[in-house]
Design a protein around this motif. Sequence first.
Motif, PDB file in Angstrom:
ATOM      1  N   LYS A 164       8.226 -37.901 -37.802  1.00  0.00           N
ATOM      2  CA  LYS A 164       7.183 -38.124 -36.684  1.00  0.00           C
ATOM      3  C   LYS A 164       6.106 -37.036 -36.731  1.00  0.00           C
ATOM      4  CE  LYS A 164       9.868 -41.178 -33.815  1.00  0.00           C
ATOM      5  NZ  LYS A 164       8.729 -42.256 -33.847  1.00  0.00           N
ATOM      6  N   THR A 165       6.633 -35.571 -36.548  1.00  0.00           N
ATOM      7  CA  THR A 165       5.609 -34.575 -36.518  1.00  0.00           C
ATOM      8  C   THR A 165       4.437 -34.594 -37.569  1.00  0.00           C
ATOM      9  OG1 THR A 165       7.034 -33.335 -35.419  1.00  0.00           O
ATOM     10  CG2 THR A 165       5.178 -32.169 -36.741  1.00  0.00           C
ATOM     11  N   ASP A 166       5.136 -34.966 -38.994  1.00  0.00           N
ATOM     12  CA  ASP A 166       4.046 -34.997 -40.045  1.00  0.00           C
ATOM     13  C   ASP A 166       3.310 -36.311 -39.929  1.00  0.00           C
ATOM     14  OD1 ASP A 166       5.494 -32.736 -40.841  1.00  0.00           O
ATOM     15  OD2 ASP A 166       6.510 -33.652 -42.391  1.00  0.00           O
ATOM     16  N   LYS A 167       3.658 -37.276 -39.335  1.00  0.00           N
ATOM     17  CA  LYS A 167       2.449 -38.418 -39.219  1.00  0.00           C
ATOM     18  C   LYS A 167       1.883 -38.295 -38.023  1.00  0.00           C
ATOM     19  CE  LYS A 167       6.200 -41.556 -41.534  1.00  0.00           C
ATOM     20  NZ  LYS A 167       7.290 -42.535 -41.406  1.00  0.00           N
ATOM     21  N   ARG A 168       1.974 -37.358 -37.250  1.00  0.00           N
ATOM     22  CA  ARG A 168       1.199 -37.142 -36.018  1.00  0.00           C
ATOM     23  C   ARG A 168       1.390 -38.333 -34.974  1.00  0.00           C
ATOM     24  NH1 ARG A 168      -2.290 -33.002 -36.633  1.00  0.00           N
ATOM     25  NH2 ARG A 168      -3.786 -33.678 -34.932  1.00  0.00           N
ATOM     26  N   GLU A 169       2.785 -38.778 -34.807  1.00  0.00           N
ATOM     27  CA  GLU A 169       3.045 -39.872 -33.811  1.00  0.00           C
ATOM     28  C   GLU A 169       2.987 -39.356 -32.593  1.00  0.00           C
ATOM     29  OE1 GLU A 169       6.415 -42.025 -35.200  1.00  0.00           O
ATOM     30  OE2 GLU A 169       5.810 -42.765 -37.054  1.00  0.00           O
ATOM     31  N   LEU A 210      -0.053 -31.233 -41.132  1.00  0.00           N
ATOM     32  CA  LEU A 210       1.077 -30.601 -41.216  1.00  0.00           C
ATOM     33  C   LEU A 210       2.185 -31.376 -41.967  1.00  0.00           C
ATOM     34  CD1 LEU A 210       2.715 -27.872 -40.419  1.00  0.00           C
ATOM     35  CD2 LEU A 210       3.498 -29.204 -38.611  1.00  0.00           C
ATOM     36  N   THR A 211       2.592 -30.808 -42.926  1.00  0.00           N
ATOM     37  CA  THR A 211       3.652 -31.292 -44.107  1.00  0.00           C
ATOM     38  C   THR A 211       4.778 -30.397 -44.134  1.00  0.00           C
ATOM     39  OG1 THR A 211       1.830 -32.727 -45.232  1.00  0.00           O
ATOM     40  CG2 THR A 211       3.965 -32.515 -46.146  1.00  0.00           C
ATOM     41  N   HIS A 212       6.140 -31.212 -43.849  1.00  0.00           N
ATOM     42  CA  HIS A 212       7.337 -30.214 -43.903  1.00  0.00           C
ATOM     43  C   HIS A 212       7.773 -30.864 -45.369  1.00  0.00           C
ATOM     44  CE1 HIS A 212       6.616 -29.769 -39.889  1.00  0.00           C
ATOM     45  NE2 HIS A 212       7.077 -28.588 -39.938  1.00  0.00           N
ATOM     46  N   GLU A 213       8.296 -29.949 -46.070  1.00  0.00           N
ATOM     47  CA  GLU A 213       9.245 -30.264 -47.435  1.00  0.00           C
ATOM     48  C   GLU A 213      10.577 -30.719 -46.912  1.00  0.00           C
ATOM     49  OE1 GLU A 213       7.128 -27.627 -47.401  1.00  0.00           O
ATOM     50  OE2 GLU A 213       5.531 -28.630 -48.257  1.00  0.00           O
ATOM     51  N   GLU A 229      16.407 -24.321 -42.053  1.00  0.00           N
ATOM     52  CA  GLU A 229      15.362 -23.480 -42.481  1.00  0.00           C
ATOM     53  C   GLU A 229      14.504 -24.258 -43.778  1.00  0.00           C
ATOM     54  OE1 GLU A 229      15.592 -19.233 -45.189  1.00  0.00           O
ATOM     55  OE2 GLU A 229      17.226 -20.415 -44.931  1.00  0.00           O
ATOM     56  N   GLY A 230      13.300 -24.086 -43.886  1.00  0.00           N
ATOM     57  CA  GLY A 230      12.453 -24.636 -44.626  1.00  0.00           C
ATOM     58  C   GLY A 230      11.016 -24.282 -44.765  1.00  0.00           C
ATOM     59  N   THR A 231      10.246 -24.929 -45.386  1.00  0.00           N
ATOM     60  CA  THR A 231       8.843 -24.522 -45.668  1.00  0.00           C
ATOM     61  C   THR A 231       7.914 -25.642 -44.961  1.00  0.00           C
ATOM     62  OG1 THR A 231       8.753 -25.211 -47.842  1.00  0.00           O
ATOM     63  CG2 THR A 231       9.275 -22.847 -47.574  1.00  0.00           C
ATOM     64  N   GLU A 232       6.836 -25.333 -44.609  1.00  0.00           N
ATOM     65  CA  GLU A 232       5.547 -26.128 -44.198  1.00  0.00           C
ATOM     66  C   GLU A 232       4.128 -25.989 -44.656  1.00  0.00           C
ATOM     67  OE1 GLU A 232       6.047 -25.946 -40.230  1.00  0.00           O
ATOM     68  OE2 GLU A 232       4.971 -24.072 -39.746  1.00  0.00           O
ATOM     69  N   SER A 233       3.508 -26.721 -44.938  1.00  0.00           N
ATOM     70  CA  SER A 233       2.201 -26.601 -45.409  1.00  0.00           C
ATOM     71  C   SER A 233       1.151 -27.492 -44.716  1.00  0.00           C
ATOM     72  CB  SER A 233       2.171 -27.035 -47.039  1.00  0.00           C
ATOM     73  OG  SER A 233       2.916 -26.557 -47.733  1.00  0.00           O
ATOM     74  N   GLY A 234       0.032 -26.994 -44.637  1.00  0.00           N
ATOM     75  CA  GLY A 234      -0.964 -27.855 -43.984  1.00  0.00           C
ATOM     76  C   GLY A 234      -2.516 -27.428 -44.277  1.00  0.00           C
ATOM     77  N   ILE A 235      -3.291 -28.110 -43.252  1.00  0.00           N
ATOM     78  CA  ILE A 235      -4.759 -27.589 -43.149  1.00  0.00           C
ATOM     79  C   ILE A 235      -5.099 -27.442 -41.724  1.00  0.00           C
ATOM     80  CG2 ILE A 235      -7.195 -28.456 -43.581  1.00  0.00           C
ATOM     81  CD1 ILE A 235      -5.914 -30.537 -45.543  1.00  0.00           C
ATOM     82  N   LEU A 236      -5.783 -26.344 -41.495  1.00  0.00           N
ATOM     83  CA  LEU A 236      -6.253 -25.954 -40.265  1.00  0.00           C
ATOM     84  C   LEU A 236      -7.443 -26.662 -39.836  1.00  0.00           C
ATOM     85  CD1 LEU A 236      -5.310 -22.124 -40.413  1.00  0.00           C
ATOM     86  CD2 LEU A 236      -3.971 -24.005 -39.411  1.00  0.00           C
TER      87      LEU A 236
END
Length: 279
Positions: A164-169, A210-213, A229-236
Amino acid sequence: MNTKSNTTEETRAIVEQFYKRRSLNDIDAVIDLIADDIKWEIPGDKDLAPWLGNRSSKAEVREFFSLQKQYVKSLIFDTKQLVVEGENAVAVGYLSSRMLKTNKVFNSHFMTHFTVKNKQITHYFFSEDSLELVKVLTEDERKIEEQKIKDSSAIDLVILYFEKTDKRETDLDTLFSEDVEIYYPKFGEAKGRTEINRFIAWTRGFIEKLTHEISDFSYVISENRVIVEGTESGILKSGKTFSKTRFCSVFTIKDNLISRMYIYVDPDFAGEDAERFGY
């Protein structure tokens, strides 16, 4: 060096001393680092593993070390990463221990959260793989199956949060209890479902995408706690990008809702720290 930086370095020094003294098996020296009113938490089944549970004094913490020595032989204890901000520190690593009761080897990733005040540890929370621990301590299939079901349900809820976070719901708050506690570096600590909405608005104020793997996440489940524990990528919002920033999040699950969410990550994704203080 400012006050926040001083506090961070003091916390780091105390935690590093804690691990150094433990590695030397100098329990008296470890106890010296513990506050008189320590909040010591290691979730788990005390009937299976008597060294687990909550403790609130130096004498009780000393009992923990005595019981652990009686029941467990440590084979590997490797701290892979230490993240420190202010009074809080999180250590992530890997352990391998032989259970003396069954002679079976227990392997698990672990997460430890420390709070340090006045150069003493006031809160210690240790989390390891509850299901694997049950497996090496008992042949009771019922206990093992109960733990499996509990773990699966908790992971599903946490994954739903990240999806839901990644989809900006906009209905993220429905995943949380009314009295949820949250923490995020630079945002600070807050309590209540309305604060979840404020936190979401705050992060979306500087993160455009924001995208989480999720498929690469590592989980440690300890009773009602889920550590991710993981990683996240995105655009500011500024247009700058960030890739595979490592994070560690700790969730507490109660009545199928998230009642506590502490996120440990460096929020200075692109060197724009001044814009991201929530207080």
